[in-house]
Design an enzyme around this catalytic site. Sequence first.
Site, PDB file in Angstrom:
ATOM      1  N   CYS A 153       0.732  -3.366  -4.285  1.00 52.78           N
ATOM      2  CA  CYS A 153       0.043  -2.307  -5.013  1.00 52.78           C
ATOM      3  C   CYS A 153      -1.387  -2.232  -4.509  1.00 52.78           C
ATOM      4  CB  CYS A 153       0.062  -2.597  -6.518  1.00 52.78           C
ATOM      5  SG  CYS A 153      -0.734  -1.310  -7.500  1.00 52.78           S
ATOM      6  N   GLU A 186       5.271   3.952  -9.313  1.00 56.94           N
ATOM      7  CA  GLU A 186       4.194   4.934  -9.509  1.00 56.94           C
ATOM      8  C   GLU A 186       4.159   5.449 -10.946  1.00 56.94           C
ATOM      9  OE1 GLU A 186       1.901   5.194  -7.471  1.00 56.94           O
ATOM     10  OE2 GLU A 186       2.944   4.147  -5.859  1.00 56.94           O
TER      11      GLU A 186
HETATM   12 NI    NI Z   1       0.665   0.516  -7.470  1.00 51.34          NI
END
Ligand code: NI
Length: 185
Positions: free
Chosen positions: A103, A146
């Site tokens: 991430c 997401e």
């Molecule tokens: Ni992310």
Amino acid sequence: MTVQTIIRMGHPTLRSAAQLFPVNRIGSPSFDVLVADMRETLHAYGGIGLAAPQIDVSYQVVVIEIENTTTRYGEIESMPFTVIINPTISVIDEQVAGYWEGCLSIPGLMGFVERPQHVRIDYLDEAGAARSIEPKGFLATVFQHELDHLHGKLYVDRMKDPTLFAFEDEYNAFHAETREPTPEE
Ligand code: NI
């Protein structure tokens, strides 16, 4: 268009539920700037997906762009630049599969997460049109990662085995050969 700073884990915006994007502002100048900034930022950081809260904009807007499959990332289907507004998700098949996720808001780390591998996403596109997509496999994981950002969740919340949480160098040294790696989202 500006490359925005991606905020990191610990910033409260990443733990907040994002607001619905006002439909009457889709296509407005401020919307166009937001999408352009998200695109530039995604490219600058070398990611495949970015949610607006990651640039400290607490609205339900996500961009995803997956370029051609590379050997580093295993077999990944490509996806053209796509804007997803106010998405909802439903699970088509509860069967899970796991990937190592990264991430952009948790730089340098990777974690193994299992998620359902066939989901349906209903959303508005950048023209305000209602659309749906039914991603499978890795792409289903990308969408779920997401969309989690829009609800104050990070992949670390989804991890079941803390021993499968690693710095990228250690991931490459000790885990990469046994698992499918996932580019940063
Ligand atoms: Ni992310």
